[in-house]
Design an enzyme around this catalytic site. Structure first.
Site, PDB file in Angstrom:
ATOM      1  N   GLU A  12       0.807  -1.218   0.000  1.00 12.91           N
ATOM      2  CA  GLU A  12       0.000   0.000   0.000  1.00 12.91           C
ATOM      3  C   GLU A  12       0.843   1.273   0.000  1.00 12.91           C
ATOM      4  O   GLU A  12       0.422   2.310  -0.528  1.00 12.91           O
ATOM      5  CB  GLU A  12      -0.939  -0.012   1.207  1.00 12.91           C
ATOM      6  CG  GLU A  12      -1.968  -1.124   1.150  1.00 12.91           C
ATOM      7  CD  GLU A  12      -2.729  -1.305   2.450  1.00 12.91           C
ATOM      8  OE1 GLU A  12      -3.927  -1.594   2.386  1.00 12.91           O
ATOM      9  OE2 GLU A  12      -2.103  -1.171   3.528  1.00 12.91           O
ATOM     10  N   ILE A 152     -12.656 -10.504   7.624  1.00 11.46           N
ATOM     11  CA  ILE A 152     -14.084 -10.755   7.801  1.00 11.46           C
ATOM     12  C   ILE A 152     -14.605 -11.817   6.841  1.00 11.46           C
ATOM     13  O   ILE A 152     -14.476 -11.695   5.615  1.00 11.46           O
ATOM     14  CB  ILE A 152     -14.899  -9.459   7.625  1.00 11.46           C
ATOM     15  CG1 ILE A 152     -14.379  -8.380   8.575  1.00 11.46           C
ATOM     16  CG2 ILE A 152     -16.371  -9.716   7.859  1.00 11.46           C
ATOM     17  CD1 ILE A 152     -14.421  -8.766  10.025  1.00 11.46           C
ATOM     18  N   ASP A 195     -12.030  -6.628  -1.925  1.00 12.78           N
ATOM     19  CA  ASP A 195     -12.901  -7.797  -1.869  1.00 12.78           C
ATOM     20  C   ASP A 195     -14.289  -7.367  -1.430  1.00 12.78           C
ATOM     21  O   ASP A 195     -14.449  -6.349  -0.751  1.00 12.78           O
ATOM     22  CB  ASP A 195     -12.339  -8.868  -0.920  1.00 12.78           C
ATOM     23  CG  ASP A 195     -12.069  -8.324   0.471  1.00 12.78           C
ATOM     24  OD1 ASP A 195     -12.881  -8.596   1.359  1.00 12.78           O
ATOM     25  OD2 ASP A 195     -11.052  -7.630   0.662  1.00 12.78           O
TER      26      ASP A 195
END
Length: 227
Positions: A12, A152, A195
């Site tokens: 990143e 998650i 995602d």
């Protein structure tokens, strides 16, 4: 003005290092801080490592050691809202923890009125100006981000969506906003989706992280032009 650009992972932060001029590296607390200029603004960029505590450590060092007066959290996130697609970008209007009891921040330090940390209005206006110019190649949404210490899965997405109605979820944003709140430092998070509920999993994140990181960095750079 001196801006801290705080990313979670090494992928990143790479786009920022390519954009920066006169870049030099220094180390503190097992982290590498890259100081230079971006759009003629003095910046300090780094990746903190994943998770809330790592991000909070990095944010406090940016403020105390490097004198940053603004912090921008940049990078990637998982989409929660069904309208989001991979490579859309989310701008935080507010953020909170999904894995901290609701009364922790209201009944104890820092005695907030709500569980949410608001993004800085001037930084939001700068982003809105970029969006209004219509030169972006990817969609941008402003809204709520939620943070917690885990990747998650689908059943957890449903709980988070029902309780918080966020656009996205990640592992660092709220902790950085928390540090900025108690220090009185303007903060905003700019994260691009890797995602979604329909395309979930670590494999999707890994496949899309590099491109998503570049999209996020490009938007941050455009925002700096407006400051």
């Amino acid at each position: 003005m001196k801006i801290g650009i705080l990313c979670a992972g090494d992928t990143e932060v790479v786009p920022f290092l390519r954009m920066m001029k006169h870049c030099k590296a220094t180390k503190k607390s097992m982290l590498t801080f890259y100081q230079g200029q971006l759009e003629d603004i003095e910046v300090v960029a780094l990746f903190s490592g994943v998770c809330k505590v790592n991000a909070a450590i990095a944010a406090q060092i940016l403020i105390d050691t490097y004198g940053c007066t603004v912090i921008i959290n940049a990078g990637t996130a998982g989409g929660i809202d069904e309208k989001l697609e991979i490579f859309d970008t989310v701008i935080s209007t507010e953020t909170a923890y999904h894995d901290v009891a609701d009364d922790i921040l209201t009944e104890f330090h820092p005695w907030k009125d709500s569980i949410y940390f608001k993004a800085d209005e001037k930084l939001l206006e700068a982003v809105k100006t970029v969006i209004a110019k219509g030169n972006l190649n990817n969609r941008v949404f402003l809204g709520r981000m939620i943070t917690g210490e885990q990747f998650i899965e689908n059943n957890k997405r449903e709980y988070i969506a029902a309780k918080y109605s966020p656009l996205s979820v990640d592992m660092e944003t709220a902790s950085i906003a928390h540090v900025c709140y108690v220090n009185g430092i303007p903060f905003i998070s700019i994260r691009t989706i890797t995602d979604t509920p329909d395309r979930s999993g670590i494999s999707e994140f890994e496949k899309n992280c590099k491109k998503a990181s570049q999209i996020s960095a490009n938007l941050v750079k455009s925002m700096l032009k407006e400051l």
